[in-house]
Motif scaffolding. Structure first.
Motif: not given
Length: 157
Positions: A63-66, A43-54, A76-83, A70-71
């Motif tokens: 600032a909002a984009y960054n 899910s986070m990967t899809k959301k990251l790929k869908a983001m458009e830079a301002p 994504k990284e935390e959930e990959a580690q949990k997996t 970042g969040r």
């Protein structure tokens, strides 16, 4: 005298806190937590790929984009580690040598799934996240087959 010296040493150098699922063994294992975490990675990967830079020059939008980017990466990284953690618990605590007769590719399956967790942490790669979901689904099937059950693979999204 030796006892009091060892006791004083133990108090001066306490052991680090150890964390584990259960070395009881409690016998409570399930693939659901690995699935939920892997699903969050996708899910986070899809959301990251869908983001458009301002647009350039819009400092507030940048600032909002960054912040959002970042969040999403952190989640994504935390959930990959949990997996990875949940899969390793299943691999090292639940599955026993007897299971290799039924699942000769058990070690390879878990090893590759753990490697996919790492790949999902260091990249924003939807194909890798989908491969991770497929690997967790395969492990789900092996796990429930080993218990003599066929629980359905159901995702939240």
């Amino acid at each position: 005298m030796l006892r009091s010296a060892l006791s004083a040493l133990a108090c001066a150098l306490p052991a680090p806190v150890a964390e584990a699922h259960c070395d009881g063994p409690c016998g409570v294992y399930d693939t659901a937590s690995a699935r939920v975490a892997a699903e969050a990675v996708l899910s986070m990967t899809k959301k990251l790929k869908a983001m458009e830079a301002p647009a350039a020059g819009d400092a507030a939008a940048l600032a909002a984009y960054n912040n959002t980017f970042g969040r999403y990466v952190a989640i994504k990284e935390e959930e990959a580690q949990k997996t990875k953690k949940e899969l390793l618990i299943l691999w090292t605590d639940y599955f026993k040598p007897d299971h290799l007769a039924t699942f000769p590719d058990l070690h390879d399956t878990f090893w590759k799934a753990a490697k996919l967790c790492s790949a999902c942490k260091v990249n924003i790669d939807q194909a890798k996240a989908e491969e991770l979901m497929a690997a967790v689904e395969k492990i789900h099937g092996m796990f429930w087959q080993s218990k003599g059950r066929s629980d359905a693979w159901v995702t939240a999204s």
